[in-house]
Design an enzyme around this catalytic site. Sequence first.
Site, PDB file in Angstrom:
ATOM      1  N   GLU A  92       0.954  -1.133   0.250  1.00 53.19           N
ATOM      2  CA  GLU A  92       0.033   0.587  -0.047  1.00 53.19           C
ATOM      3  C   GLU A  92       0.814   1.333   0.487  1.00 53.19           C
ATOM      4  OE1 GLU A  92      -2.622  -0.241   2.642  1.00 53.19           O
ATOM      5  OE2 GLU A  92      -4.261  -1.433   2.136  1.00 53.19           O
ATOM      6  N   ASN A 137      -4.594  -5.476  -2.626  1.00 56.34           N
ATOM      7  CA  ASN A 137      -6.027  -5.380  -1.823  1.00 56.34           C
ATOM      8  C   ASN A 137      -7.157  -4.687  -1.964  1.00 56.34           C
ATOM      9  OD1 ASN A 137      -3.286  -5.957   0.253  1.00 56.34           O
ATOM     10  ND2 ASN A 137      -2.871  -4.104   0.832  1.00 56.34           N
ATOM     11  N   LYS A 147     -10.919  -7.890  11.592  1.00 56.38           N
ATOM     12  CA  LYS A 147     -11.319  -8.422  10.652  1.00 56.38           C
ATOM     13  C   LYS A 147     -11.447 -10.241  10.440  1.00 56.38           C
ATOM     14  CE  LYS A 147     -10.640  -4.972   7.866  1.00 56.38           C
ATOM     15  NZ  LYS A 147     -10.696  -3.820   8.334  1.00 56.38           N
TER      16      LYS A 147
END
Length: 495
Positions: free
Chosen positions: A234, A282, A388
């Site tokens: 990222e 992602n 998550k």
Amino acid sequence: VRLIQDSVSHRYAKVRAIVDLSNGSSGNQEVELNVRLLDGQRVVKEGTKNVNLSGNEVMQQELTFEIDQPHLWNGRQDPLLYQAEVTLFRNGQMVDRVTQPLGLRFYRIDPDKGFFLNGKHLPLQGVCRHQDRSEVGNALRPQHHEEDVALMLEMGVNAVRLAHYPQATYFYDLMDKNGIIVWAEIPFVGPGGYNDKGFVDLPAFRANGKEQLKELIRQHYNHPSICVWGLFNELTELGDNPVEYIKELNVLAHQEDTTRPTTSASNQMGDLNFITDAIAWNRYDGWYGGTPADLGKWLDRMHKDHPEICIAISEYGAGASIYHQQDSLVKTVPTSWWHPENWQTYYHIENWKTISSRPYVWGSFVWNMFDFGAAHRTEGDRPGINDKGLVTFDRKVRKDAFYFYKANWNREEPMLYLTGKRNTVRIQRLQTITAFTNLSGAELFVNGKSYGKAIPDSYAILEWKNVELEPGENEIKVVSTNKKLPLSDSFHCRL
């Protein structure tokens, strides 16, 4: 000791053992270097070389081995490991010994057809893993790693992304032994949804990252489970642009290891996506905005626009608290204190339908196998946790989505599981009852009354609609229709 697999096929393998030797004394040393390739106690190949080591000298020696009809390391199906035993003798006495795993395998990633291991297509059904847990933090003991692996094997995982840093050597050993494909990466992490800078264009920063990449590869080179080196997660091209530095890292990775491809986890478009050998994204379609259907549209557009690149999903997931239950399927606000479990289940069902139907996706990795600590998060059922995971932070509770994947990925262990067990107080009189199974079917009973038999769809889902609950206590029970495997599952709820 570095074991380089120059050529591997079902018929033949050529391996070079590169051994670093050092003489810490001032005088010359005459030594004998012995390398044995072992299959259990059986010596498959052996080589010996006499070496003259000058005082305080560091040198490298090489021995080459050829193996006919090698037994290949074949993932979960057959993770056969040879052992390379490297021994140093002086005057007939052993002075040092190093033993390393040798798993012979060949693999490739195709931009249209995905991942192939030993010539056969292998859909990578993966998860991401953080190396922490409740009460312990990062100070994991061997049994903690073993428990994590056992949960992965139970669910049917055959690949893992070790995010976002090198993890315990023992865990790589367990991946080798159990045949789980590994994505290993350095902690070059971008801002994500926060204000941090992922890349700071300073000489010290650049040197540190390169050193970490070299150490990752050199320390873990011999693990056959590792099939890709991850270079970043990222990053953004805003501010200090990392593109040229990523190119340098990519060159360095190939200098250190000519046999493995590189990859990265991206979350945006830009030149940084076209550097590594493969690339992954992602995606959180249906959690951070949008719907699960958006993932398929995005994947197909990306594959059409860039047919030459190898695409994977490096993260996808949704938060869930086992204490947050609801009757109806309502999407929540991710940053809120309400993370209903049934939305996570729905999210994973729909995302997996999208991923599994696209063979060009070379791998997918659920974010995350386990809940994990995240100090800056204020959401879910408590602060400081990213929920998550498919399993709770303490590893004690498997969430409903865990069993969805188990039914789809683990065909070896018969299972039948009712979803919504923790939803013990219901509001609506008419309910849809859902179960997951890898068996041929099941029958539903509510308070002893049959609601008929159902056959699972192609995603192992059983569903009974318009099931009527009675005021007060209700017993929900499913029983497999396979008489040879009389499995059942049940729970009680109140209307």
